[in-house]
Scaffold this motif. Structure first.
Motif, PDB file in Angstrom:
ATOM      1  N   GLY A  60      -5.440 -20.988   1.711  1.00 36.84           N
ATOM      2  CA  GLY A  60      -4.497 -20.366   2.643  1.00 36.84           C
ATOM      3  C   GLY A  60      -4.079 -18.980   2.192  1.00 36.84           C
ATOM      4  O   GLY A  60      -3.983 -18.052   3.004  1.00 36.84           O
ATOM      5  N   GLN A  61      -3.852 -18.816   0.890  1.00 42.16           N
ATOM      6  CA  GLN A  61      -3.472 -17.501   0.370  1.00 42.16           C
ATOM      7  C   GLN A  61      -4.610 -16.499   0.531  1.00 42.16           C
ATOM      8  O   GLN A  61      -4.379 -15.338   0.884  1.00 42.16           O
ATOM      9  CB  GLN A  61      -3.063 -17.619  -1.095  1.00 42.16           C
ATOM     10  N   GLU A  62      -5.839 -16.951   0.295  1.00 40.57           N
ATOM     11  CA  GLU A  62      -6.989 -16.072   0.489  1.00 40.57           C
ATOM     12  C   GLU A  62      -7.140 -15.701   1.959  1.00 40.57           C
ATOM     13  O   GLU A  62      -7.447 -14.549   2.287  1.00 40.57           O
ATOM     14  CB  GLU A  62      -8.264 -16.747  -0.017  1.00 40.57           C
ATOM     15  N   SER A  63      -6.911 -16.650   2.841  1.00 43.18           N
ATOM     16  CA  SER A  63      -6.998 -16.387   4.279  1.00 43.18           C
ATOM     17  C   SER A  63      -5.952 -15.361   4.700  1.00 43.18           C
ATOM     18  O   SER A  63      -6.239 -14.471   5.504  1.00 43.18           O
ATOM     19  CB  SER A  63      -6.792 -17.678   5.075  1.00 43.18           C
ATOM     20  N   ILE A  64      -4.760 -15.482   4.158  1.00 40.77           N
ATOM     21  CA  ILE A  64      -3.700 -14.521   4.496  1.00 40.77           C
ATOM     22  C   ILE A  64      -4.114 -13.115   4.102  1.00 40.77           C
ATOM     23  O   ILE A  64      -3.924 -12.158   4.866  1.00 40.77           O
ATOM     24  CB  ILE A  64      -2.368 -14.926   3.831  1.00 40.77           C
ATOM     25  N   GLN A  65      -4.700 -12.964   2.917  1.00 43.45           N
ATOM     26  CA  GLN A  65      -5.156 -11.640   2.484  1.00 43.45           C
ATOM     27  C   GLN A  65      -6.219 -11.085   3.428  1.00 43.45           C
ATOM     28  O   GLN A  65      -6.180  -9.923   3.811  1.00 43.45           O
ATOM     29  CB  GLN A  65      -5.709 -11.706   1.064  1.00 43.45           C
ATOM     30  N   GLN A  66      -7.173 -11.930   3.805  1.00 43.94           N
ATOM     31  CA  GLN A  66      -8.240 -11.482   4.694  1.00 43.94           C
ATOM     32  C   GLN A  66      -7.704 -11.143   6.077  1.00 43.94           C
ATOM     33  O   GLN A  66      -8.091 -10.135   6.675  1.00 43.94           O
ATOM     34  CB  GLN A  66      -9.334 -12.542   4.786  1.00 43.94           C
ATOM     35  N   PHE A  67      -6.824 -11.984   6.614  1.00 42.41           N
ATOM     36  CA  PHE A  67      -6.261 -11.732   7.937  1.00 42.41           C
ATOM     37  C   PHE A  67      -5.403 -10.478   7.934  1.00 42.41           C
ATOM     38  O   PHE A  67      -5.394  -9.723   8.903  1.00 42.41           O
ATOM     39  CB  PHE A  67      -5.450 -12.930   8.429  1.00 42.41           C
ATOM     40  N   SER A  68      -4.669 -10.249   6.847  1.00 42.92           N
ATOM     41  CA  SER A  68      -3.847  -9.037   6.745  1.00 42.92           C
ATOM     42  C   SER A  68      -4.720  -7.804   6.754  1.00 42.92           C
ATOM     43  O   SER A  68      -4.401  -6.799   7.417  1.00 42.92           O
ATOM     44  CB  SER A  68      -3.012  -9.057   5.466  1.00 42.92           C
ATOM     45  N   GLY A  69      -5.815  -7.852   6.011  1.00 40.45           N
ATOM     46  CA  GLY A  69      -6.740  -6.722   5.968  1.00 40.45           C
ATOM     47  C   GLY A  69      -7.374  -6.435   7.310  1.00 40.45           C
ATOM     48  O   GLY A  69      -7.692  -5.285   7.630  1.00 40.45           O
ATOM     49  N   ALA A  70      -7.542  -7.479   8.115  1.00 40.86           N
ATOM     50  CA  ALA A  70      -8.150  -7.321   9.431  1.00 40.86           C
ATOM     51  C   ALA A  70      -7.110  -7.025  10.515  1.00 40.86           C
ATOM     52  O   ALA A  70      -7.465  -6.828  11.676  1.00 40.86           O
ATOM     53  CB  ALA A  70      -8.922  -8.582   9.799  1.00 40.86           C
TER      54      ALA A  70
END
Length: 147
Positions: A60-70
């Motif tokens: 979930g934390q990794e997903s948040i980073q990726q979604f934030s970047g996008a």
């Protein structure tokens, strides 16, 4: 009450309250637990459930980073809501001084003196900090102390 039972009860409560975001997060957690139980043909105890929970939190934390970047704030909010639900099942985190004490105790117990002994120290600590500290950070501290 075991952790799996608590999760099942919370799912029922979320259903009754018609709390869709909470229910979705709990269902995702239960599915991950059941998937691991079926894959390994075991019934998970609290330690196994915590391991599954930690993996979900990390993802979930990794997903948040990726979604934030996008720039996908909608997905970031959804993941953050799920993380908030999952964090309720995690034990209280260890303080930095408690982690240092555990590392010191493990180094004395395993008679670690060089970086070659890092595996034994990590193995000694891992079961004690599961779910209460980030093992990557703990390993980095151990490596720093042994170098």
């Amino acid at each position: 009450m075991m952790l799996k039972e608590q999760i099942a009860e919370d799912m029922k409560t979320a259903m009754r309250a018609k709390d869709a975001p909470r229910l979705e997060a709990i269902r995702m957690l239960r599915a991950a637990i059941q998937r691991r139980e079926v894959d390994e043909r075991v019934s998970l105890d609290d330690g196994g459930v915590l391991a599954v929970l930690e993996k979900l939190v990390r993802q979930g934390q990794e997903s948040i980073q990726q979604f934030s970047g996008a720039g996908r704030t909608d997905l970031v909010e959804k993941e953050m809501a799920a993380l908030a639900v999952w964090s309720a099942y995690r034990p209280a985190p260890l303080s930095a001084s408690e982690i240092e004490d555990l590392i010191q105790e493990a180094m004395v117990h395993t008679k670690a003196s060089s970086i070659k002994d890092m595996g034994r120290v990590v193995a000694h600590i891992k079961s004690r900090v599961q779910g209460r500290a980030d093992m990557a950070a703990v390993s980095a501290r151990i490596k720093e102390r042994l170098s």
